[in-house]
Write an enzyme that holds these catalytic residues in place. Structure first.
Site, PDB file in Angstrom:
ATOM      1  N   HIS A 174      28.802  -8.542   2.861  1.00  0.00           N
ATOM      2  CA  HIS A 174      29.777  -9.575   2.528  1.00  0.00           C
ATOM      3  C   HIS A 174      31.203  -9.175   2.899  1.00  0.00           C
ATOM      4  O   HIS A 174      32.135  -9.939   2.690  1.00  0.00           O
ATOM      5  CB  HIS A 174      29.711  -9.970   1.051  1.00  0.00           C
ATOM      6  CG  HIS A 174      28.530 -10.820   0.729  1.00  0.00           C
ATOM      7  ND1 HIS A 174      28.457 -11.574  -0.428  1.00  0.00           N
ATOM      8  CD2 HIS A 174      27.363 -11.048   1.379  1.00  0.00           C
ATOM      9  CE1 HIS A 174      27.301 -12.222  -0.465  1.00  0.00           C
ATOM     10  NE2 HIS A 174      26.623 -11.916   0.628  1.00  0.00           N
TER      11      HIS A 174
ATOM     12  N   CYS B 253      20.582  -9.973   4.621  1.00  0.00           N
ATOM     13  CA  CYS B 253      21.491 -11.072   4.326  1.00  0.00           C
ATOM     14  C   CYS B 253      21.559 -11.929   5.586  1.00  0.00           C
ATOM     15  O   CYS B 253      21.128 -11.505   6.655  1.00  0.00           O
ATOM     16  CB  CYS B 253      22.867 -10.506   3.970  1.00  0.00           C
ATOM     17  SG  CYS B 253      24.120 -11.700   3.471  1.00  0.00           S
ATOM     18  N   HIS B 254      22.073 -13.139   5.477  1.00  0.00           N
ATOM     19  CA  HIS B 254      22.183 -13.981   6.669  1.00  0.00           C
ATOM     20  C   HIS B 254      23.632 -14.258   7.057  1.00  0.00           C
ATOM     21  O   HIS B 254      23.904 -15.118   7.885  1.00  0.00           O
ATOM     22  CB  HIS B 254      21.432 -15.306   6.465  1.00  0.00           C
ATOM     23  CG  HIS B 254      21.724 -15.987   5.172  1.00  0.00           C
ATOM     24  ND1 HIS B 254      20.735 -16.378   4.302  1.00  0.00           N
ATOM     25  CD2 HIS B 254      22.890 -16.329   4.581  1.00  0.00           C
ATOM     26  CE1 HIS B 254      21.262 -16.947   3.248  1.00  0.00           C
ATOM     27  NE2 HIS B 254      22.571 -16.932   3.401  1.00  0.00           N
TER      28      HIS B 254
ATOM     29  N   ASN C  30      20.958 -10.202  -4.539  1.00  0.00           N
ATOM     30  CA  ASN C  30      22.338  -9.779  -4.771  1.00  0.00           C
ATOM     31  C   ASN C  30      22.494  -9.235  -6.189  1.00  0.00           C
ATOM     32  O   ASN C  30      21.711  -9.583  -7.062  1.00  0.00           O
ATOM     33  CB  ASN C  30      23.290 -10.966  -4.562  1.00  0.00           C
ATOM     34  CG  ASN C  30      23.583 -11.223  -3.100  1.00  0.00           C
ATOM     35  OD1 ASN C  30      23.677 -10.292  -2.311  1.00  0.00           O
ATOM     36  ND2 ASN C  30      23.711 -12.486  -2.727  1.00  0.00           N
TER      37      ASN C  30
END
Length: 446
Positions: free
Chosen positions: A202, A172-173, A150
């Site tokens: 996000h 990303c998870h 990030n």
């Protein structure tokens, strides 16, 4: 590609590396992989090397494992580069990103993706990633760079501008984790749910969330309206009520991407929506303690090492590219190629931004899905974050430090708590505090 060469950059992130190693080596086709572990911290690297051998024994794999502090050696000829670095670490960089803003009255929760903390993390991270990518151009030009670092969107965007020849996908998870959380809230096995998600990292939203062909949004909306939602998820359920779609990233993250939940003089909002200020420093301290516990367990030969498959996409991508087995994963890529060779993936977001969309992966590599238009209120909200990302990347690429201040000025959360004079003073103070972690052209004025 019968024996893939896989470089782990930042392998001193032992717990995360352990999870990825377990995922990769659990596949019989990848059990003999050539694993290169690289880190600048020899002590942490040694622990991860021990972990790699123990993971291999646990799953019955026979990889070739080397650990090195020589980045060139790790990258040389690599088919895949998995990146998990943190430039500046918890000390001093993360502490600085929290403590300096706090002195100005700016409170944060995670500070690694957007906001003044995310801007500073990008300034110190993108140049390092770009330098690494130039090494990839020289040593492994055909590699696939799997970036877990990030601030994801700004990193992907910056690399596309600075080193476009290296194929990079950001992983990303949040998509798969949130799907599991919502399935649990609804009492439905997650494997029975079909979903389609798109947006920016996000701040992607589920455009479809269904069970056996029926939309689950009416049930989710009933939960939101009832107020009977998990206390740690009040922010996201509130946004569902207002926007009609559920966002992928956690409430503690999302609360600092918008101006609605952390506002000067409104601590009642923090209590109402259960916003955990200073969450990331607490998490870092816990993770550091976890590393110490892991090191202790490794030194005890009688302590079993548990290896379970994680939800991370990295091993699935590698397995699909090696074996040809097709899969769909969610990846962060540019909305359209910078050379203009193809159209946009998300039609009502800018040409030049990083988006998170479903991607087909097989022997041909990462193939993003064209989504078309997304609901206009979602695109509008994403644009407020894209503005900050764009100006931060522009500062890094051009060396124009004024754009750092512009980025901070346009950040939704920062502008909800500080006035313009405070934003300018804080930004300059942070640039000064970070010193040589920031490129020379962008450092604080004397």
């Amino acid at each position: 590609m019968t024996t893939p060469k896989i470089a782990f950059v930042g392998a001193g992130s032992t717990v995360f590396a352990k999870n990825l190693l377990g995922d990769i080596l659990s596949f019989p086709e990848l059990g003999g992989a050539d694993i290169r572990l690289f880190d600048i911290n020899q002590e942490r690297l040694d622990v991860t090397e021990q972990v790699a051998h123990r993971v291999a024994r646990t799953v019955g794999a026979s990889p070739r494992v080397i650990a090195t502090t020589d980045r060139d050696r790790a990258l040389d000829g690599a088919d895949f580069v998995i990146n998990m670095i943190q430039v500046g670490g918890y000390q001093p960089a993360t502490v600085t990103d929290f403590e300096v803003p706090k002195a100005y009255g700016l409170r944060q929760t995670i500070a690694d993706t957007l906001g003044i903390g995310g801007i500073m993390r990008a300034l110190r991270t993108v140049p390092v990633l770009a330098d690494m990518s130039r090494d990839m151009e020289r040593l492994c030009p055909d590699t696939l760079h799997l970036n877990y670092v990030n601030p994801m969107a700004m990193n992907i965007w910056g690399l596309a501008r600075l080193t476009p020849r290296v194929k990079t996908v950001g992983l990303c998870h949040s998509v798969q984790h949130t799907a599991e959380e919502l399935a649990k809230d609804l009492g439905i096995p997650v494997e029975e749910i079909d979903y389609l998600c798109a947006g920016i990292n996000h701040m992607a939203f589920y455009l479809k969330f269904e069970h056996r062909g029926q939309s689950l949004y009416p049930r989710l909306m009933e939960l939101a309206e009832s107020g009977q939602v998990p206390e740690w998820n009040r922010v996201r359920y509130e946004m569902l009520r207002r926007l009609g779609s559920f966002v992928t990233e956690s409430s503690e993250h999302f609360s600092e991407y918008v101006p609605y939940f952390i506002k000067r003089g409104r601590d009642d909002l923090l209590e109402k929506f259960n916003v955990p200020l200073d969450e990331y420093p607490r998490r870092c301290v816990s993770q550091i303690g976890g590393w110490e516990d892991l090191r202790t367990k490794l030194q005890n030969p009688d302590e079993p090492l548990e290896v379970t498959r994680s939800v991370e996409y990295g091993s699935l991508i590698i397995h699909s590219m090696v074996t040809g087995q097709p899969r769909v994963v969610y990846g962060n890529v540019m909305n359209s190629p910078l050379d203009g060779s193809a159209g946009k993936l998300i039609a009502n977001l800018p040409d030049e931004c990083s988006v998170e969309v479903p991607c087909l992966v097989d022997r041909q590599g990462i193939q993003p899905t064209r989504i078309g238009r997304i609901p206009p209120q979602l695109a509008g909200l994403m644009q407020t974050n894209i503005n900050v990302q764009a100006l931060t990347v522009e500062a890094i690429v051009t060396g124009n430090r004024e754009h750092i201040f512009h980025a901070a000025m346009l950040d939704p959360h920062t502008s909800a708590e500080l006035d313009l004079d405070q934003i300018w003073a804080l930004t300059n103070d942070l640039l000064n505090q970070h010193g040589d972690f920031i490129p020379e052209t962008l450092q604080a004025a004397d």
